[in-house]
Design an enzyme around this catalytic site. Sequence first.
Site, short mmCIF file in Angstrom:
data_model
loop_
_atom_site.label_atom_id
_atom_site.label_comp_id
_atom_site.label_asym_id
_atom_site.label_seq_id
_atom_site.Cartn_x
_atom_site.Cartn_y
_atom_site.Cartn_z
N CYS A 118 0.81 -1.23 0.00
CA CYS A 118 0.00 0.00 0.00
C CYS A 118 0.85 1.28 0.00
O CYS A 118 0.33 2.36 -0.24
CB CYS A 118 -0.94 0.01 1.20
SG CYS A 118 -2.15 -1.32 1.12
N HIS A 253 -3.14 7.57 2.31
CA HIS A 253 -3.54 6.26 1.78
C HIS A 253 -4.89 5.92 2.39
O HIS A 253 -5.10 6.10 3.59
CB HIS A 253 -2.49 5.21 2.14
CG HIS A 253 -2.97 3.81 1.94
ND1 HIS A 253 -3.52 3.40 0.75
CD2 HIS A 253 -3.00 2.74 2.78
CE1 HIS A 253 -3.87 2.12 0.86
NE2 HIS A 253 -3.57 1.71 2.09
N ASN A 283 -9.99 0.06 0.22
CA ASN A 283 -8.54 0.17 0.16
C ASN A 283 -8.05 -0.37 -1.18
O ASN A 283 -8.09 -1.58 -1.41
CB ASN A 283 -7.93 -0.62 1.33
CG ASN A 283 -6.42 -0.53 1.38
OD1 ASN A 283 -5.78 -0.09 0.43
ND2 ASN A 283 -5.84 -0.97 2.49
N1 COA Z 1 -18.12 -8.31 9.80
C1 COA Z 1 -18.55 -8.61 11.04
N2 COA Z 1 -17.74 -8.98 12.03
C2 COA Z 1 -16.44 -9.06 11.77
C3 COA Z 1 -15.90 -8.77 10.49
C4 COA Z 1 -16.80 -8.39 9.49
N3 COA Z 1 -16.41 -8.08 8.26
N4 COA Z 1 -14.56 -8.94 10.55
C5 COA Z 1 -14.26 -9.32 11.78
N5 COA Z 1 -15.40 -9.41 12.52
C6 COA Z 1 -15.53 -9.77 13.92
C7 COA Z 1 -14.40 -10.65 14.42
O1 COA Z 1 -14.62 -11.99 14.08
C8 COA Z 1 -14.46 -10.40 15.90
O2 COA Z 1 -15.51 -11.19 16.45
P1 COA Z 1 -15.31 -11.92 17.85
O3 COA Z 1 -15.07 -10.82 18.82
O4 COA Z 1 -16.58 -12.66 18.00
O5 COA Z 1 -14.10 -12.79 17.66
C9 COA Z 1 -14.88 -8.94 16.01
O6 COA Z 1 -15.46 -8.61 14.75
C10 COA Z 1 -13.73 -8.03 16.31
O7 COA Z 1 -12.67 -8.38 15.43
P2 COA Z 1 -11.35 -7.56 15.38
O8 COA Z 1 -10.48 -8.08 14.30
O9 COA Z 1 -10.78 -7.44 16.76
O10 COA Z 1 -11.97 -6.15 14.96
P3 COA Z 1 -11.30 -4.76 14.97
O11 COA Z 1 -12.06 -3.86 15.84
O12 COA Z 1 -9.81 -4.85 15.15
O13 COA Z 1 -11.58 -4.31 13.47
C11 COA Z 1 -10.42 -4.14 11.39
C12 COA Z 1 -11.07 -5.07 12.42
C13 COA Z 1 -9.81 -4.98 10.29
C14 COA Z 1 -11.51 -3.24 10.81
C15 COA Z 1 -9.34 -3.28 12.11
O14 COA Z 1 -8.48 -4.10 12.83
C16 COA Z 1 -8.56 -2.47 11.14
O15 COA Z 1 -9.06 -1.54 10.54
N6 COA Z 1 -7.23 -2.76 11.00
C17 COA Z 1 -6.40 -2.09 10.04
C18 COA Z 1 -6.56 -2.80 8.74
C19 COA Z 1 -5.99 -2.05 7.59
O16 COA Z 1 -6.35 -0.94 7.34
N7 COA Z 1 -5.09 -2.70 6.86
C20 COA Z 1 -4.54 -2.22 5.66
C21 COA Z 1 -3.37 -1.35 5.95
S1 COA Z 1 -2.65 -0.89 4.45
#
Ligand code: COA
Length: 326
Positions: A118, A253, A283
């Site tokens: 990215c 980004h 993204n």
């Molecule tokens: N829909 C519904 N629930 C979802 C889901 C979706 N698409 N994806 C994950 N979950 C659930 C998980 O299974 C978890 O459930 P559980 O508590 O029963 O296990 C819960 O939501 C929380 O998951 P978690 O991964 O801890 O969520 P989060 O608050 O960290 O949010 C992201 C997840 C990916 C949105 C967040 O971590 C994020 O934005 N990270 C950065 C990612 C990014 O931008 N990457 C690219 C960089 S270039």
Amino acid sequence: MSETLRRRAVLAGIGTYLPEKIVSNAEMAERVETSDDWIVERTGIRQRHFAGPHETCAFMGAAAARGALAMAGVAAEDVGAIILATSTPDQAFPATAVHVQAAIGAKKAFGFDIAAACSGFIYALGLANSMIQAGQADNILVIGSEVYSRILNFADRGTCVLFGDGAGAVLLSARDVPESGPGILSTHLHSDGTLADMLYVDGAVGQPDKPGHLVMNGREVFRHAVTLLASAVNEALAFNNLTSKDIDWLVPHQANRRIIDGVGRKLGMPPERVVVTVDQHANTSAASIPLALAQAMSDGRIKPGQLILLEALGGGLTWGSALLRL
Ligand code: COA
């Protein structure tokens, strides 16, 4: 007394391509267990574009490149180099950049791809700027083109809802300008390979037994993103003796609304001066910054003469920033 002129890489044109097919969060919820509310609340994403079979990395990159050349009024034969940033090339080799070269008829150019996930557009911009400073080329196409829909694991709801496809390109042209004139003022690039297992694709030509899907520890990426991005932005400000008040627009980004807001807050940039397109494109990795920049330029928000700060972070981890005056 006439002002001293310096050679700078000036953004002379910008172009984009987005696949025809738009996929809403509701449509993603038909494929995996998720909801529009969850995706919007955690990421700000409302929809993404997914490429059809004919919309390859080269096809989209060439379309964006044609737009950048048309805006600049520069003929393809006058392009000296094509640098294409992608994590989803059409082939291991030749580089997607040479397919773009052939498609647009940039006969005198040399082309190559770079892989910085990215952060690819910032890396490509940094390279192109150095090449222009060194006198290696006068017109360089810098392209980000991505078809992440081909590497997404549609069984993993934690990643497949976050990404989209698209391409953006800028034409950088060497110009002799005064100190206060347009052009790239600085780029700062970083990587830390000890964090490689946070965000990666689990396969490649060298690992044919792996499916080649994107894998991410979202929480860890999130934890690192705001700190590293803010440090890259502060580095650019310090290098240029500026504060965030001097910056007209932050064009980050487009990974996640919460990361974008977090960096903006850390810098004291009001949301009105931060460009956000993640809601429409999700993204798009190396394509996200030129897509966002092009939108804010074409709708009249970003104007000639303004100072623009770009920042990105991605798999590697890689991260960096670029400061330019339009
Ligand atoms: N829909 C519904 N629930 C979802 C889901 C979706 N698409 N994806 C994950 N979950 C659930 C998980 O299974 C978890 O459930 P559980 O508590 O029963 O296990 C819960 O939501 C929380 O998951 P978690 O991964 O801890 O969520 P989060 O608050 O960290 O949010 C992201 C997840 C990916 C949105 C967040 O971590 C994020 O934005 N990270 C950065 C990612 C990014 O931008 N990457 C690219 C960089 S270039």
